[in-house]
Every structure is written in structure tokens, then in C-alpha cells.
Design an enzyme around this catalytic site. Sequence first.
Site, short mmCIF file in Angstrom:
data_model
loop_
_atom_site.label_atom_id
_atom_site.label_comp_id
_atom_site.label_asym_id
_atom_site.label_seq_id
_atom_site.Cartn_x
_atom_site.Cartn_y
_atom_site.Cartn_z
N ASN A 1 -10.11 0.09 2.20
CA ASN A 1 -8.69 0.19 1.87
C ASN A 1 -8.50 -0.11 0.38
O ASN A 1 -8.62 -1.26 -0.04
CB ASN A 1 -7.91 -0.82 2.74
CG ASN A 1 -6.41 -0.79 2.47
OD1 ASN A 1 -5.95 -0.14 1.53
ND2 ASN A 1 -5.66 -1.50 3.28
N HIS B 1 -2.47 6.83 4.78
CA HIS B 1 -3.02 5.65 4.09
C HIS B 1 -4.27 5.22 4.84
O HIS B 1 -4.28 5.17 6.08
CB HIS B 1 -1.97 4.54 4.08
CG HIS B 1 -2.49 3.22 3.61
ND1 HIS B 1 -3.25 3.10 2.47
CD2 HIS B 1 -2.36 1.97 4.12
CE1 HIS B 1 -3.58 1.83 2.32
NE2 HIS B 1 -3.06 1.13 3.30
N CYS C 1 0.82 -1.22 0.00
CA CYS C 1 0.00 0.00 0.00
C CYS C 1 0.85 1.26 0.00
O CYS C 1 0.31 2.36 -0.10
CB CYS C 1 -0.94 0.01 1.19
SG CYS C 1 -2.12 -1.35 1.15
N1 ACO Z 1 -16.53 -9.79 11.36
C1 ACO Z 1 -16.68 -10.29 12.59
N2 ACO Z 1 -15.67 -10.77 13.31
C2 ACO Z 1 -14.45 -10.75 12.78
C3 ACO Z 1 -14.21 -10.24 11.48
C4 ACO Z 1 -15.31 -9.76 10.77
N3 ACO Z 1 -15.20 -9.24 9.53
N4 ACO Z 1 -12.90 -10.34 11.21
C5 ACO Z 1 -12.32 -10.89 12.28
N5 ACO Z 1 -13.25 -11.14 13.23
C6 ACO Z 1 -13.06 -11.74 14.54
C7 ACO Z 1 -11.81 -12.56 14.62
O1 ACO Z 1 -12.05 -13.86 14.13
C8 ACO Z 1 -11.50 -12.54 16.11
O2 ACO Z 1 -12.29 -13.51 16.74
P1 ACO Z 1 -11.64 -14.43 17.87
O3 ACO Z 1 -11.21 -13.49 18.95
O4 ACO Z 1 -12.78 -15.33 18.24
O5 ACO Z 1 -10.50 -15.13 17.22
C9 ACO Z 1 -12.04 -11.19 16.56
O6 ACO Z 1 -12.89 -10.72 15.51
C10 ACO Z 1 -10.96 -10.15 16.82
O7 ACO Z 1 -9.98 -10.22 15.79
P2 ACO Z 1 -8.72 -9.28 15.79
O8 ACO Z 1 -7.87 -9.67 14.62
O9 ACO Z 1 -8.08 -9.19 17.11
O10 ACO Z 1 -9.43 -7.87 15.52
P3 ACO Z 1 -8.77 -6.47 15.41
O11 ACO Z 1 -9.38 -5.56 16.37
O12 ACO Z 1 -7.27 -6.56 15.35
O13 ACO Z 1 -9.26 -6.01 13.95
C11 ACO Z 1 -8.41 -5.85 11.72
C12 ACO Z 1 -8.94 -6.78 12.82
C13 ACO Z 1 -9.56 -4.94 11.35
C14 ACO Z 1 -8.01 -6.72 10.54
C15 ACO Z 1 -7.22 -5.03 12.25
O14 ACO Z 1 -6.30 -5.87 12.87
C16 ACO Z 1 -6.52 -4.26 11.16
O15 ACO Z 1 -7.08 -3.37 10.56
N6 ACO Z 1 -5.23 -4.56 10.91
C17 ACO Z 1 -4.46 -3.85 9.91
C18 ACO Z 1 -4.76 -4.41 8.57
C19 ACO Z 1 -4.17 -3.56 7.48
O16 ACO Z 1 -3.92 -2.40 7.64
N7 ACO Z 1 -3.98 -4.17 6.31
C20 ACO Z 1 -3.57 -3.47 5.17
C21 ACO Z 1 -2.17 -3.64 4.92
S1 ACO Z 1 -1.73 -2.78 3.52
C22 ACO Z 1 -1.44 -3.73 2.12
O17 ACO Z 1 -0.40 -3.58 1.57
C23 ACO Z 1 -2.46 -4.67 1.61
#
Ligand code: ACO
Length: 340
Positions: free
Chosen positions: A287, A257, A117
Amino acid sequence: MKGMMKQAGIRGIGVFAPERVLTNRDLEQMVDTDDEWIVNRTGIRERRIVADEMATSDLACLAAERALADAGAASEDLDLIIVATNSPDMLFPATACLVQDRLGARKAGAFDLQAGCTSFLYALTIANNFIATGYYKYVLVIGAECMSRIINWQDRNTCVLFGDGAGAVVVGEVPAGYGILSYHLRSEGSGGPLIALPAGMSRLPASFETVAKRLHYVHMNGREVFKFAVKVLEEGCLKVLAEANLAREDLDYLIPHQANARIIEAAAKRLRLPMEKVFMNIDRYGNTSSATIPLALFEALAGGNIRDGDNLVMSGFGAGLTWGAVAMRWYDYRKEKEVG
Ligand code: ACO
């Protein structure tokens, strides 16, 4: 050498967002998720999805045509086209070459740049150096993505996050005191497995097995990326401000970003920056990877948030891992038209 350098900046901008809107409610019908979870954890309410018959080069061309019109430049004026993308039409030929042909940019070189990204900021930095040295007059930088084509629609951890879109800027010379002031590009390859599209190339060529295991889609460890992102968004911003001899208080606007509203808010807090100075449109686009920063910049300009002479920082991170930032003093090139 530095005394002879020219000042490079943005002289035109255009974007394209596909018409089709996919809401969180729509996603509830597709995977085990709900609107409240997505809004609370990410700030995303809806995202755009590309039409079936279109690919990344189509989005890129539409944004590019608008950027050229805004710049008052013709495609024949372009010396170089860089397409920043993680979802090219195909591995080769480069999407930039497809764009070069479609635009009729007869004297332009063209290549793709892939740095997760952060790709758009990497590409902008390259454009800056070609303009600053006087080697080229106009470089077109496009961030364009069809993320919907490379994500696993059965994986709720990733499919709720991404969207499609494109943004393009024409980079050229601007008056002294304006334009790109400093930049900071970094990589931490040891974090590569945290966001990867594992199969389809030389390490794991496409096979029935890789397809069955869905290894040709984005795989991500969201929690680890989150921690990394907050740290480097802040770090990139502070580095480019220092390099440009600017204090935190001199920063008028941050264009981060757009990966997660909570990442942006946490980074702003660490920077002691009020949210009025931080642009966010992740609620409407999700994103869009390489396209988030030009899409955000375009909307910030359209909303009147950025004025001539404002100090901006664009800061991003992504797969690689990569991160980077660019500081810029905004030059309102549109005022040249008003003067005539
Ligand atoms: N709906 C409902 N529940 C969900 C979902 C969803 N869409 N996705 C995950 N969960 C659940 C998980 O399974 C987990 O359940 P568990 O505790 O029973 O295992 C729970 O929600 C919490 O998951 P976490 O991963 O701890 O949630 P978090 O608060 O970290 O949010 C997220 C997840 C949104 C992915 C966050 O970590 C994030 O935004 N990370 C950065 C990602 C990013 O920026 N990526 C882009 C990179 S750039 C590129 O080059 C592509």
C-alpha cells in the site's frame, strides 16, 4: 455554465518506484510474521523502500518529470501543482512548493492535499474543476509517499502493509466525450481514530513521551478499516457510474486503491465485476497510500489493458475516514504524437 465547460482529462503520466525491494522473507527477520500470513491476508509479496538520502519530494519530482515528458509539456506550462501525500518532507513548507522549485515551474501555484489514501482522487477532482472552468490549462497532480518513514517497524499489524512510491499525472483539456465524467468525494470523520498518526502536531506535540510511546507512527484498527473499505469501494464505483449515466456493464476497467487484495476482491464480487476488469499490483508494491492509483493506472496502461474510449473508474478510501471515486473515459493522448 455547463455548456461552456471544457472537458478535463489525463494528458501525461509518470511514476517512480524506489529500487530497494523489501520482501516478506526480509520482514520475517524483523517482526513476528511470515510470508504465508502476509500473502494470504493481504496479497502483498514485496514492497519498495526509499533510499536513505531521499524524501517524498524527491520521489514526487522524478515521477513528475516523467509525466511532463509523456505529456510533451514543459514545467513552465504548469499553472498549479498539487501533491497528494500523507508523508510530506515536513509539515511546512508544503512538499508541492519544494517540487515547484525543483521543477522550475515558475508560474505555478502549489499546495499539498492530505485526505489519507484518497488524497490522489481528491486532488484529481480539484484539477478537473480548474481545467473544466478554463481557469487553468495544465495542472500537475502527484501522489507521493514515503510510508516507510511513518510506520512503526516493530508493529506487525501495520509494517507489513505499506511501501514507498510516486505517480504523477498532467491534467489538461481533452476532446469532448473523453476525460473525467463524474466524481464522488466523501468523509466520515467519526472514524478518524481508526487510522491515525496521533503525535507531533497541536493535539499532542512531540515530546520524549510521545516518541517513547511511538505515537509519531501510523496506528490502525485493520479489521474495522477492512469492513469500511469493502463497502465504500463499491459505493464510490456505483455512484460515479450512475452520475456518468453508465451501467455496470459499461465499465471496462476498475483501478482500485491497493490496500489489500482481499478488500479489492470482495468489492469486485459485490460489483459483480470479473477480476480481469480489475487492476492489481499490490503484490509488488504493498500500500503506497496516495501513490497506489497512479502507479496502478500507469501499469495498466503499460500492459495494454486500457484503450482509447474505455470507461474507467478509480475508487479509493483512507484515513479521515475518506473515500471517493472518479469515472473517466480514457483519451489516448499518445495518438496525437503518432499523427504528428
Ligand atoms: N503477521 C502475522 N500475524 C499477524 C500480522 C502479521 N503481519 N498482523 C496481524 N497478525 C495477527 C493478529 O495479531 C491477529 O492475531 P490474534 O487473533 O491472535 O489477535 C491475527 O493475525 C488476525 O488479525 P486480524 O486483524 O483479524 O487480521 P485480518 O484478516 O483483518 O488482516 C489486515 C489484517 C491485513 C490489517 C486487514 O485487516 C486489512 O488489510 N485492513 C485494512 C487496512 C487498510 O486498508 N489500511 C489502509 C488504510 S488507508 C490509509 O489512509 C493509510
